[in-house]
Design a protein around this motif. Structure first.
Motif, PDB file in Angstrom:
ATOM      1  N   LEU A 123       1.838 -16.799   3.424  1.00  0.00           N
ATOM      2  CA  LEU A 123       2.948 -16.959   4.351  1.00  0.00           C
ATOM      3  C   LEU A 123       2.394 -17.534   5.643  1.00  0.00           C
ATOM      4  O   LEU A 123       1.577 -16.902   6.308  1.00  0.00           O
ATOM      5  CB  LEU A 123       3.641 -15.622   4.626  1.00  0.00           C
ATOM      6  N   GLU A 124       2.808 -18.748   5.982  1.00  0.00           N
ATOM      7  CA  GLU A 124       2.373 -19.392   7.215  1.00  0.00           C
ATOM      8  C   GLU A 124       3.425 -19.156   8.278  1.00  0.00           C
ATOM      9  O   GLU A 124       4.588 -19.505   8.100  1.00  0.00           O
ATOM     10  CB  GLU A 124       2.193 -20.896   7.013  1.00  0.00           C
ATOM     11  N   VAL A 125       3.019 -18.553   9.372  1.00  0.00           N
ATOM     12  CA  VAL A 125       3.920 -18.278  10.486  1.00  0.00           C
ATOM     13  C   VAL A 125       3.574 -19.236  11.605  1.00  0.00           C
ATOM     14  O   VAL A 125       2.452 -19.235  12.110  1.00  0.00           O
ATOM     15  CB  VAL A 125       3.775 -16.820  10.984  1.00  0.00           C
ATOM     16  N   ARG A 126       4.537 -20.055  11.990  1.00  0.00           N
ATOM     17  CA  ARG A 126       4.337 -20.996  13.099  1.00  0.00           C
ATOM     18  C   ARG A 126       5.166 -20.531  14.282  1.00  0.00           C
ATOM     19  O   ARG A 126       6.349 -20.242  14.133  1.00  0.00           O
ATOM     20  CB  ARG A 126       4.734 -22.407  12.689  1.00  0.00           C
ATOM     21  N   VAL A 127       4.525 -20.451  15.446  1.00  0.00           N
ATOM     22  CA  VAL A 127       5.188 -20.027  16.683  1.00  0.00           C
ATOM     23  C   VAL A 127       4.832 -21.001  17.792  1.00  0.00           C
ATOM     24  O   VAL A 127       3.898 -21.788  17.672  1.00  0.00           O
ATOM     25  CB  VAL A 127       4.793 -18.587  17.087  1.00  0.00           C
ATOM     26  N   HIS A 128       5.568 -20.930  18.886  1.00  0.00           N
ATOM     27  CA  HIS A 128       5.270 -21.740  20.066  1.00  0.00           C
ATOM     28  C   HIS A 128       3.853 -21.399  20.529  1.00  0.00           C
ATOM     29  O   HIS A 128       3.450 -20.225  20.480  1.00  0.00           O
ATOM     30  CB  HIS A 128       6.295 -21.424  21.157  1.00  0.00           C
ATOM     31  N   PRO A 129       3.086 -22.392  20.985  1.00  0.00           N
ATOM     32  CA  PRO A 129       1.698 -22.117  21.414  1.00  0.00           C
ATOM     33  C   PRO A 129       1.577 -21.013  22.459  1.00  0.00           C
ATOM     34  O   PRO A 129       0.611 -20.258  22.453  1.00  0.00           O
ATOM     35  CB  PRO A 129       1.227 -23.465  21.982  1.00  0.00           C
ATOM     36  N   ASP A 130       2.559 -20.886  23.345  1.00  0.00           N
ATOM     37  CA  ASP A 130       2.514 -19.836  24.366  1.00  0.00           C
ATOM     38  C   ASP A 130       2.713 -18.445  23.775  1.00  0.00           C
ATOM     39  O   ASP A 130       2.365 -17.443  24.392  1.00  0.00           O
ATOM     40  CB  ASP A 130       3.574 -20.075  25.438  1.00  0.00           C
ATOM     41  N   ASP A 131       3.302 -18.361  22.581  1.00  0.00           N
ATOM     42  CA  ASP A 131       3.585 -17.076  21.940  1.00  0.00           C
ATOM     43  C   ASP A 131       2.504 -16.636  20.957  1.00  0.00           C
ATOM     44  O   ASP A 131       2.547 -15.520  20.459  1.00  0.00           O
ATOM     45  CB  ASP A 131       4.921 -17.130  21.193  1.00  0.00           C
ATOM     46  N   LEU A 132       1.563 -17.497  20.668  1.00  0.00           N
ATOM     47  CA  LEU A 132       0.539 -17.172  19.672  1.00  0.00           C
ATOM     48  C   LEU A 132      -0.245 -15.922  20.055  1.00  0.00           C
ATOM     49  O   LEU A 132      -0.500 -15.060  19.214  1.00  0.00           O
ATOM     50  CB  LEU A 132      -0.400 -18.362  19.454  1.00  0.00           C
ATOM     51  N   GLY A 133      -0.581 -15.775  21.315  1.00  0.00           N
ATOM     52  CA  GLY A 133      -1.308 -14.592  21.778  1.00  0.00           C
ATOM     53  C   GLY A 133      -0.519 -13.309  21.593  1.00  0.00           C
ATOM     54  O   GLY A 133      -1.073 -12.265  21.267  1.00  0.00           O
ATOM     55  N   LYS A 134       0.797 -13.381  21.772  1.00  0.00           N
ATOM     56  CA  LYS A 134       1.638 -12.198  21.585  1.00  0.00           C
ATOM     57  C   LYS A 134       1.687 -11.783  20.126  1.00  0.00           C
ATOM     58  O   LYS A 134       1.704 -10.599  19.813  1.00  0.00           O
ATOM     59  CB  LYS A 134       3.055 -12.472  22.077  1.00  0.00           C
ATOM     60  N   VAL A 135       1.728 -12.765  19.243  1.00  0.00           N
ATOM     61  CA  VAL A 135       1.798 -12.460  17.812  1.00  0.00           C
ATOM     62  C   VAL A 135       0.465 -11.920  17.310  1.00  0.00           C
ATOM     63  O   VAL A 135       0.433 -11.045  16.443  1.00  0.00           O
ATOM     64  CB  VAL A 135       2.235 -13.709  17.009  1.00  0.00           C
ATOM     65  N   LEU A 154       1.503  -6.611  11.403  1.00  0.00           N
ATOM     66  CA  LEU A 154       2.393  -7.477  10.625  1.00  0.00           C
ATOM     67  C   LEU A 154       1.892  -7.616   9.190  1.00  0.00           C
ATOM     68  O   LEU A 154       2.672  -7.540   8.237  1.00  0.00           O
ATOM     69  CB  LEU A 154       2.498  -8.854  11.281  1.00  0.00           C
ATOM     70  N   ARG A 155       0.593  -7.813   9.043  1.00  0.00           N
ATOM     71  CA  ARG A 155       0.017  -7.944   7.693  1.00  0.00           C
ATOM     72  C   ARG A 155       0.172  -6.657   6.897  1.00  0.00           C
ATOM     73  O   ARG A 155       0.426  -6.686   5.690  1.00  0.00           O
ATOM     74  CB  ARG A 155      -1.450  -8.349   7.808  1.00  0.00           C
ATOM     75  N   THR A 156       0.040  -5.515   7.554  1.00  0.00           N
ATOM     76  CA  THR A 156       0.195  -4.226   6.879  1.00  0.00           C
ATOM     77  C   THR A 156       1.622  -4.041   6.380  1.00  0.00           C
ATOM     78  O   THR A 156       1.846  -3.618   5.239  1.00  0.00           O
ATOM     79  CB  THR A 156      -0.192  -3.068   7.822  1.00  0.00           C
ATOM     80  N   VAL A 157       2.600  -4.371   7.216  1.00  0.00           N
ATOM     81  CA  VAL A 157       4.008  -4.231   6.819  1.00  0.00           C
ATOM     82  C   VAL A 157       4.327  -5.153   5.650  1.00  0.00           C
ATOM     83  O   VAL A 157       4.945  -4.731   4.660  1.00  0.00           O
ATOM     84  CB  VAL A 157       4.942  -4.517   8.017  1.00  0.00           C
ATOM     85  N   ILE A 158       3.900  -6.399   5.722  1.00  0.00           N
ATOM     86  CA  ILE A 158       4.182  -7.363   4.648  1.00  0.00           C
ATOM     87  C   ILE A 158       3.465  -6.954   3.375  1.00  0.00           C
ATOM     88  O   ILE A 158       4.019  -7.060   2.278  1.00  0.00           O
ATOM     89  CB  ILE A 158       3.788  -8.793   5.082  1.00  0.00           C
ATOM     90  N   LEU A 194      10.591  -9.915  12.084  1.00  0.00           N
ATOM     91  CA  LEU A 194       9.624  -9.169  12.891  1.00  0.00           C
ATOM     92  C   LEU A 194       9.026 -10.036  13.998  1.00  0.00           C
ATOM     93  O   LEU A 194       8.919  -9.615  15.146  1.00  0.00           O
ATOM     94  CB  LEU A 194       8.511  -8.607  12.006  1.00  0.00           C
ATOM     95  N   VAL A 195       8.635 -11.251  13.639  1.00  0.00           N
ATOM     96  CA  VAL A 195       7.990 -12.138  14.610  1.00  0.00           C
ATOM     97  C   VAL A 195       8.981 -12.572  15.688  1.00  0.00           C
ATOM     98  O   VAL A 195       8.639 -12.627  16.861  1.00  0.00           O
ATOM     99  CB  VAL A 195       7.355 -13.353  13.906  1.00  0.00           C
ATOM    100  N   ARG A 196      10.231 -12.855  15.304  1.00  0.00           N
ATOM    101  CA  ARG A 196      11.238 -13.255  16.300  1.00  0.00           C
ATOM    102  C   ARG A 196      11.449 -12.166  17.355  1.00  0.00           C
ATOM    103  O   ARG A 196      11.780 -12.470  18.493  1.00  0.00           O
ATOM    104  CB  ARG A 196      12.559 -13.576  15.619  1.00  0.00           C
ATOM    105  N   GLY A 197      11.264 -10.919  16.985  1.00  0.00           N
ATOM    106  CA  GLY A 197      11.412  -9.834  17.937  1.00  0.00           C
ATOM    107  C   GLY A 197      10.266  -9.714  18.917  1.00  0.00           C
ATOM    108  O   GLY A 197      10.394  -9.044  19.944  1.00  0.00           O
ATOM    109  N   ASP A 205      11.536 -21.178  17.871  1.00  0.00           N
ATOM    110  CA  ASP A 205      10.374 -21.934  17.400  1.00  0.00           C
ATOM    111  C   ASP A 205       9.648 -21.253  16.245  1.00  0.00           C
ATOM    112  O   ASP A 205       8.657 -21.780  15.740  1.00  0.00           O
ATOM    113  CB  ASP A 205       9.386 -22.163  18.543  1.00  0.00           C
ATOM    114  N   VAL A 206      10.112 -20.089  15.828  1.00  0.00           N
ATOM    115  CA  VAL A 206       9.454 -19.359  14.738  1.00  0.00           C
ATOM    116  C   VAL A 206       9.847 -19.981  13.401  1.00  0.00           C
ATOM    117  O   VAL A 206      11.018 -20.189  13.119  1.00  0.00           O
ATOM    118  CB  VAL A 206       9.835 -17.862  14.754  1.00  0.00           C
ATOM    119  N   LEU A 207       8.842 -20.280  12.597  1.00  0.00           N
ATOM    120  CA  LEU A 207       9.062 -20.843  11.267  1.00  0.00           C
ATOM    121  C   LEU A 207       8.096 -20.166  10.301  1.00  0.00           C
ATOM    122  O   LEU A 207       6.894 -20.124  10.552  1.00  0.00           O
ATOM    123  CB  LEU A 207       8.820 -22.355  11.277  1.00  0.00           C
ATOM    124  N   VAL A 208       8.631 -19.628   9.219  1.00  0.00           N
ATOM    125  CA  VAL A 208       7.802 -19.000   8.194  1.00  0.00           C
ATOM    126  C   VAL A 208       7.946 -19.810   6.917  1.00  0.00           C
ATOM    127  O   VAL A 208       9.059 -20.062   6.445  1.00  0.00           O
ATOM    128  CB  VAL A 208       8.222 -17.531   7.945  1.00  0.00           C
TER     129      VAL A 208
END
Length: 80
Positions: A33-45, A56-60, A9-12, A19-22
């Motif tokens: 569940l720790e989701v790590r993303v590129h700093p520029d993508d944090l706002g999008k997530v 995302l939390r609701t789906v999980i 989901l996050v990669r999409g 750079d996505v790591l769960v």
């Protein structure tokens, strides 16, 4: 299974999917569940007013089958 679903989901959503790591950690009452993303993508997530993160939390949560799962969003440079 939850880790793979969340990662998919996050990669999409992000611009830098490589750079996505769960990572999953067990805690007393369930899992984190720790989701790590590129700093520029944090706002999008996180999304406007946290809507994307909440979705995302609701789906999980729905996939977890009633077990407690917490989703933490971090950038790749954040230490925990």
């Amino acid at each position: 299974m939850l880790e793979e679903a969340l990662e998919h989901l996050v990669r999409g959503i992000v611009e830098s999917p490589d750079d996505v790591l769960v990572r999953a950690r067990r805690i007393r009452g369930g899992r984190v569940l720790e989701v790590r993303v590129h700093p520029d993508d944090l706002g999008k997530v996180i999304g406007r007013s946290g809507r994307t993160a909440k979705a995302l939390r609701t789906v999980i949560s729905a996939l977890s089958g009633g077990r407690y799962v917490r989703v933490d969003l971090l950038d790749v440079n954040e230490v925990r």
